[in-house]
Design a protein around this motif. Sequence first.
Motif, PDB file in Angstrom:
ATOM      1  N   ASN A 449       0.842  -1.207  -0.443  1.00 16.07           N
ATOM      2  CA  ASN A 449      -0.086   0.239  -0.200  1.00 16.07           C
ATOM      3  C   ASN A 449       0.571   1.284   0.173  1.00 16.07           C
ATOM      4  O   ASN A 449       2.253   0.796   0.623  1.00 16.07           O
ATOM      5  CB  ASN A 449      -0.404  -0.267   1.415  1.00 16.07           C
ATOM      6  N   ILE A 450       0.872   2.074  -0.361  1.00 20.60           N
ATOM      7  CA  ILE A 450       1.628   3.644  -0.814  1.00 20.60           C
ATOM      8  C   ILE A 450       0.386   4.245  -0.193  1.00 20.60           C
ATOM      9  O   ILE A 450      -0.692   5.055  -0.332  1.00 20.60           O
ATOM     10  CB  ILE A 450       1.565   3.759  -1.949  1.00 20.60           C
ATOM     11  N   THR A 451       0.956   5.124   0.738  1.00 27.72           N
ATOM     12  CA  THR A 451       0.404   6.146   1.553  1.00 27.72           C
ATOM     13  C   THR A 451       1.538   8.042   0.339  1.00 27.72           C
ATOM     14  O   THR A 451       2.663   8.256   0.419  1.00 27.72           O
ATOM     15  CB  THR A 451       1.089   6.235   2.404  1.00 27.72           C
ATOM     16  N   HIS A 452       0.707   8.798   0.100  1.00 28.93           N
ATOM     17  CA  HIS A 452       0.850   9.878  -0.476  1.00 28.93           C
ATOM     18  C   HIS A 452       1.025  11.600   0.186  1.00 28.93           C
ATOM     19  O   HIS A 452      -0.354  11.322   0.618  1.00 28.93           O
ATOM     20  CB  HIS A 452       0.541  10.238  -1.847  1.00 28.93           C
ATOM     21  N   LEU A 453       2.450  11.996   0.775  1.00 31.10           N
ATOM     22  CA  LEU A 453       2.043  13.092   1.397  1.00 31.10           C
ATOM     23  C   LEU A 453       2.039  13.823   0.476  1.00 31.10           C
ATOM     24  O   LEU A 453       2.792  13.771  -0.335  1.00 31.10           O
ATOM     25  CB  LEU A 453       3.277  13.296   2.377  1.00 31.10           C
ATOM     26  N   VAL A 454       1.496  15.072   0.372  1.00 26.43           N
ATOM     27  CA  VAL A 454       1.292  15.840  -0.274  1.00 26.43           C
ATOM     28  C   VAL A 454       1.140  17.688   0.143  1.00 26.43           C
ATOM     29  O   VAL A 454       0.788  17.272   0.685  1.00 26.43           O
ATOM     30  CB  VAL A 454      -0.408  15.529  -1.232  1.00 26.43           C
ATOM     31  N   THR A 455       2.766  18.289  -0.388  1.00 27.63           N
ATOM     32  CA  THR A 455       2.468  20.128   0.229  1.00 27.63           C
ATOM     33  C   THR A 455       2.213  20.395  -1.427  1.00 27.63           C
ATOM     34  O   THR A 455       2.231  19.640  -2.477  1.00 27.63           O
ATOM     35  CB  THR A 455       3.997  19.612   0.276  1.00 27.63           C
ATOM     36  N   ALA A 456       1.773  22.233  -0.572  1.00 24.25           N
ATOM     37  CA  ALA A 456       1.511  22.499  -2.279  1.00 24.25           C
ATOM     38  C   ALA A 456       2.679  22.695  -3.039  1.00 24.25           C
ATOM     39  O   ALA A 456       3.972  22.801  -2.556  1.00 24.25           O
ATOM     40  CB  ALA A 456       1.345  23.987  -1.336  1.00 24.25           C
ATOM     41  N   ILE A 457       2.421  22.753  -4.181  1.00 22.53           N
ATOM     42  CA  ILE A 457       3.861  23.485  -5.081  1.00 22.53           C
ATOM     43  C   ILE A 457       3.341  24.601  -6.035  1.00 22.53           C
ATOM     44  O   ILE A 457       1.386  25.761  -5.996  1.00 22.53           O
ATOM     45  CB  ILE A 457       3.689  22.504  -5.797  1.00 22.53           C
ATOM     46  N   PRO A 458       3.657  25.246  -6.392  1.00 20.24           N
ATOM     47  CA  PRO A 458       3.099  26.766  -7.568  1.00 20.24           C
ATOM     48  C   PRO A 458       2.340  26.103  -8.663  1.00 20.24           C
ATOM     49  O   PRO A 458       2.170  24.886  -8.834  1.00 20.24           O
ATOM     50  CB  PRO A 458       5.133  27.086  -8.099  1.00 20.24           C
ATOM     51  N   GLU A 459       1.084  27.277  -8.096  1.00 24.55           N
ATOM     52  CA  GLU A 459       0.203  26.616  -8.850  1.00 24.55           C
ATOM     53  C   GLU A 459       0.017  26.136 -10.539  1.00 24.55           C
ATOM     54  O   GLU A 459       1.357  27.044 -11.067  1.00 24.55           O
ATOM     55  CB  GLU A 459      -0.932  27.878  -9.158  1.00 24.55           C
ATOM     56  N   ASP A 460      -0.617  25.293 -11.221  1.00 23.39           N
ATOM     57  CA  ASP A 460       0.025  24.869 -12.986  1.00 23.39           C
ATOM     58  C   ASP A 460      -1.260  25.015 -12.511  1.00 23.39           C
ATOM     59  O   ASP A 460      -2.274  23.522 -13.426  1.00 23.39           O
ATOM     60  CB  ASP A 460       0.451  23.271 -12.373  1.00 23.39           C
ATOM     61  N   LYS A 461      -1.739  25.884 -13.341  1.00 19.64           N
ATOM     62  CA  LYS A 461      -3.562  26.077 -14.490  1.00 19.64           C
ATOM     63  C   LYS A 461      -2.556  26.940 -15.444  1.00 19.64           C
ATOM     64  O   LYS A 461      -2.900  28.218 -15.238  1.00 19.64           O
ATOM     65  CB  LYS A 461      -3.851  26.775 -13.230  1.00 19.64           C
ATOM     66  N   PRO A 462      -2.907  26.165 -16.953  1.00 19.60           N
ATOM     67  CA  PRO A 462      -2.618  26.633 -17.515  1.00 19.60           C
ATOM     68  C   PRO A 462      -4.386  27.743 -17.637  1.00 19.60           C
ATOM     69  O   PRO A 462      -5.469  27.317 -17.360  1.00 19.60           O
ATOM     70  CB  PRO A 462      -2.807  25.127 -19.055  1.00 19.60           C
ATOM     71  N   SER A 463      -4.178  28.413 -19.714  1.00 19.76           N
ATOM     72  CA  SER A 463      -5.303  29.085 -19.709  1.00 19.76           C
ATOM     73  C   SER A 463      -6.317  28.215 -20.494  1.00 19.76           C
ATOM     74  O   SER A 463      -5.851  26.935 -20.584  1.00 19.76           O
ATOM     75  CB  SER A 463      -4.916  30.064 -20.463  1.00 19.76           C
ATOM     76  N   GLU A 464      -7.734  28.528 -21.231  1.00 21.40           N
ATOM     77  CA  GLU A 464      -8.711  27.935 -21.529  1.00 21.40           C
ATOM     78  C   GLU A 464      -7.905  27.357 -22.690  1.00 21.40           C
ATOM     79  O   GLU A 464      -8.531  26.479 -23.093  1.00 21.40           O
ATOM     80  CB  GLU A 464      -9.922  29.235 -21.530  1.00 21.40           C
ATOM     81  N   GLU A 465      -7.456  28.606 -24.037  1.00 21.39           N
ATOM     82  CA  GLU A 465      -6.786  28.503 -25.081  1.00 21.39           C
ATOM     83  C   GLU A 465      -6.135  27.912 -24.703  1.00 21.39           C
ATOM     84  O   GLU A 465      -5.935  27.140 -26.049  1.00 21.39           O
ATOM     85  CB  GLU A 465      -6.135  30.140 -25.229  1.00 21.39           C
TER      86      GLU A 465
END
Length: 482
Positions: A449-465
Motif C-alpha cells: 500500500n502507498i501513502t502519498h504525502l502532498v504539499t503545495a507547489i506553485p500553481e499549475d493552471k493553464p489557460s482555457e485557450e
Amino acid sequence: MAVVTLKVPDPLGQPEPASVEAVMERARAAQKAFANVDQETADAAVRALAWSLYNPDHARELAELAVQDTGLGNVADKIRKKQRKTFGTLRDLLRSPSVGVIERDEAKGLVKYAKPMGVIGAVTPSTNPGATPVNKAMMAVKGRNAIVIAPSPLGYRTTARIVDLMRAELAQIGLPEDLVQILPSPVTKESTEALMKACDLVVVTGSQDNVRRAYSSGTPAIGVGAGNVPVIIDETADLDAAAERIRDSKIFDNSTSCSSENAVVIVDAVYDAALAALERAGAYLCTPPERERVIGRLWVKGKLSRDLIARDAAVLAEAFELPPQARDRRFFLVEETGVGKGYPLSGEKLALVLTVYRASDFAAAKERVREILEHQGKGHSCGLHTTDMDRARELAEDLDVVRVLVNFAHTFGNGGGFNSGLGFTLSMGCGSWQKNSISENLSYRNMLNITHLVTAIPEDKPSEEELFGPHWKRIGHQEGAR
C-alpha cells in the motif's frame, strides 16, 4: 546485522495450525509484529528466505522431491531454476526500498510511503512447487507482509518442505516463523477459497480456474494468464544462434515454463535453412505419419496426456514410436498449417514438441502469431529472431501482448534475466487480454500500500485557450461568443 527477536504471542496455544482460520490468526499475529521493522530487518528476512532455497543442498533436495512427486520436469534444470530465479529476485529486491519513504517528487510536491498490505494468500502450481512459493514469499516479506501458501495438491509435499525451510531460516535470525505458512493438508477448493476470502491480497499462479475464483472472492486479487508463446524467425536472423536459443529455452525443465516456445513461425525465404539449423541444434523433424502419432498420443480425449507432458525427450520418442535416429534428439518439430480448436498443435503443449509454421513473409508471420495468440495465450508474450529492430517495434505496436522479446531464449528473458530488464518473477501478468489486473511481471510493488504525502507547489493552471483552443478551431467557436 544483529539478530533482533520479534516476540509474537501465541494466539492459539498449539504448535500446528489445523484450519484456515488458525493459519490466518497466526499469520496476522506474525505480520503485526513485523509490520514496523526497518528496511535492514525486512531485507534480512528476504535474504533468509532466499537462502532457504538457494542453499545448494536444499535446491537439490527440493528438485528431486518435485520430480518424484509431480513427474514434471527434470532435476538438473529444476536446481538451476531454483537458484537462478532466487538469486535474480534477491538482486532486484535488495536494490529497492520498501520501508518508509520510497519515492520523492519535489516538482509535484509528493512523497510516497510504503505500507504493508497484511496477509498475502498465494496459490502456487505443480510445475514449480518449490520455486514459486519462495519467489512470492520473498516479495511479500519485502513489503513486511505475511504469506499463506495454497499449493497444488500434486506438489504439496515439496511446498510443505520449502515452507519448513523458510520458517527455519526466519527463526534462525529471530524473526516470526509464521510470516510464512502453508494451508493444512489436504488442500481443497473450499480451503483455498476460504483463504482467498480471509486474506488481504490473493496472488494466483497456475490454473485459470483458480484465477477466476480469486477475482470473484471479494478480495483484491492478482492472477496471471496462460502462456502459448509463438516466435518468429525472419530472413535477417542469425539462424544458428536463433536455433540454439530456441532449443535452450524449449528444453529447459522439459518445457514446464509458461514462457517456453510453443510455436515457431519461419518466413519462406529461410524456411528450409532454419529447419536445418534447428536440427543441428538438436531437433528432430517429424514426418507426416509421425505427426499424426504425436497428436493422437499427446492429446487424449482432447486433453494433454499427464503421462507425456514435461517428460524427457527419450520418453516422448518411444511414446510417439519415432525411429532410432530420433531417440537421442533434444526436442521434436511438427509442421502445422492451421490454428484453433481443430488444431491442437496450435496451443500450449507443456512438452518437448515445437509446432512449426511457414509464412510467406514477415507480414504473414506477424498475422500468424496474432492468430495463435487469439486462440490461446493472448497478452502473455511473443518473440522475434531478427536483425531488423523496426520489425520488433512493429510487433510491439501491433500485437496484444505484454512482452515482445528480441533474440532471446524466451524462457530465460521473459520472467527476468541478467541480460533482460524485466524483473525476476515466476508470475507474468497478461493484462486485460486475459482478464488479469496487471500487465507486468509480478513484483513486491504489487504487494504494497502507498501513502502519498502532498504539499503545495506553485500553481499549475493553464489557460482555457491552451486546453480548449484546438477544439474551438475545429468547431468554429468564437472567443466572444462564450
